[in-house]
Motif scaffolding. Structure first.
Motif, PDB file in Angstrom:
ATOM      1  N   GLU A 149      45.546 -26.271  20.787  1.00 28.27           N
ATOM      2  CA  GLU A 149      46.859 -26.730  20.367  1.00 28.27           C
ATOM      3  C   GLU A 149      47.232 -26.113  19.027  1.00 28.27           C
ATOM      4  OE1 GLU A 149      49.201 -30.981  19.632  1.00 28.27           O
ATOM      5  OE2 GLU A 149      47.170 -30.962  20.439  1.00 28.27           O
ATOM      6  N   LYS A 150      46.266 -26.046  18.118  1.00 29.53           N
ATOM      7  CA  LYS A 150      46.517 -25.400  16.821  1.00 29.53           C
ATOM      8  C   LYS A 150      46.883 -23.929  17.016  1.00 29.53           C
ATOM      9  CE  LYS A 150      43.465 -28.344  14.057  1.00 29.53           C
ATOM     10  NZ  LYS A 150      42.214 -28.403  13.259  1.00 29.53           N
ATOM     11  N   ARG A 151      46.173 -23.264  17.907  1.00 27.16           N
ATOM     12  CA  ARG A 151      46.460 -21.857  18.174  1.00 27.16           C
ATOM     13  C   ARG A 151      47.861 -21.710  18.756  1.00 27.16           C
ATOM     14  NH1 ARG A 151      42.705 -18.863  22.428  1.00 27.16           N
ATOM     15  NH2 ARG A 151      44.012 -20.064  23.856  1.00 27.16           N
ATOM     16  N   GLY A 152      48.221 -22.620  19.659  1.00 31.09           N
ATOM     17  CA  GLY A 152      49.553 -22.573  20.249  1.00 31.09           C
ATOM     18  C   GLY A 152      50.650 -22.806  19.224  1.00 31.09           C
ATOM     19  N   LEU A 168      51.463 -19.817  17.388  1.00 26.39           N
ATOM     20  CA  LEU A 168      52.243 -18.864  18.183  1.00 26.39           C
ATOM     21  C   LEU A 168      53.647 -19.385  18.479  1.00 26.39           C
ATOM     22  CD1 LEU A 168      49.445 -17.834  20.723  1.00 26.39           C
ATOM     23  CD2 LEU A 168      50.313 -16.465  18.809  1.00 26.39           C
ATOM     24  N   GLY A 169      53.947 -20.554  17.938  1.00 24.51           N
ATOM     25  CA  GLY A 169      55.274 -21.120  18.133  1.00 24.51           C
ATOM     26  C   GLY A 169      55.438 -21.924  19.402  1.00 24.51           C
TER      27      GLY A 169
END
Length: 238
Positions: free
Chosen positions: A219-222, A225-226
């Motif tokens: 979720e943090k990675r997403g 990426l916006g």
């Protein structure tokens, strides 16, 4: 769990209740997870053969009871259990590696308030839980089945929601989350049309992420990426 958090592979499969709550996937346990499973399953594992459980006997106390369906590798479930020792948690996951991973967390963190099923959530709902026994049901990042022709395979459907409703106490919460906007819209439509539920927000719509829902690394990675995440919290009214 996000679809990025899940082992690759799989296809939609039906069972006696229609759409299963999972797809078949590959994934091997690490040696540490395997040993943790062998040591801890007899202590913290629950099975279909036990029939309808009495949560007070399972946990040895009367406490608020939470159910997470599809906990993935279990980090979020373990984190919630560790942060709320006054509450009890049951996790449902069919992927063996995920069950091994969460039992490793249970052992390492000394979590006495967490139990695990390794069977289809449909069977847990229909065969294992008493009516009006749950204070909260959590379904985070289920398979989105984003192609329109596959939408019927999505877990969040009217029948499934109604079966969950009967397991929640009146006033209990169904908490859904997804990182697919189209699925969020589908969830919102299903929940708004579901008997016996009301949106926890007076104005309706999506809710801010509750502080007790941990943010996964995916979720943090997403977010970086916006990508968006949509939470829905609905309360059982009758």
């Amino acid at each position: 769990m996000t679809d990025s958090d899940k082992p690759a592979g799989g296809a939609g499969i039906t069972t006696r209740r229609g759409v299963r709550s999972f797809v078949i996937r590959q994934g091997r346990m690490t040696e540490g997870q395997k040993k943790a499973y062998e040591r801890n399953w007899p202590l913290y594992g629950l099975g279909r053969e036990q029939g309808v459980i009495d949560p007070r006997q399972v946990f040895g106390r009367d406490a608020p009871l939470n159910l997470e369906i599809g906990f993935g590798m279990g980090q979020s479930l373990a984190a919630m259990a560790a942060a709320a020792p006054e509450q009890d948690f049951i996790g449902v996951e069919v992927h063996h590696a995920g069950v091994g991973a969460v039992l490793k967390e249970v052992e390492e963190q000394g979590l006495e308030n967490l139990r695990v099923y390794e069977i289809d959530a449909n069977d847990v709902i229909d065969l294992c839980l008493p009516d009006a026994s749950l204070d909260r049901v959590m379904i985070f990042f289920p398979d989105p089945w984003h192609k329109k022709r596959h939408n019927k395979r999505r877990l969040i459907q009217h029948d499934f929601v109604q079966r969950i409703r009967h397991k929640l106490r009146v006033g209990g919460i169904l908490h859904l989350a997804t990182d697919w906007e189209n699925y969020a819209e589908h969830m919102l439509e299903v929940m708004n049309d579901s008997e016996g539920f009301e949106n926890s927000l007076a104005e309706g719509g999506y809710a801010p992420r509750p502080e007790d829902r941990p943010i996964t690394k995916f979720e943090k990675r997403g977010e970086g990426l916006g990508h968006g995440v949509w939470d829905l919290l609905y309360r059982r009214t009758n």
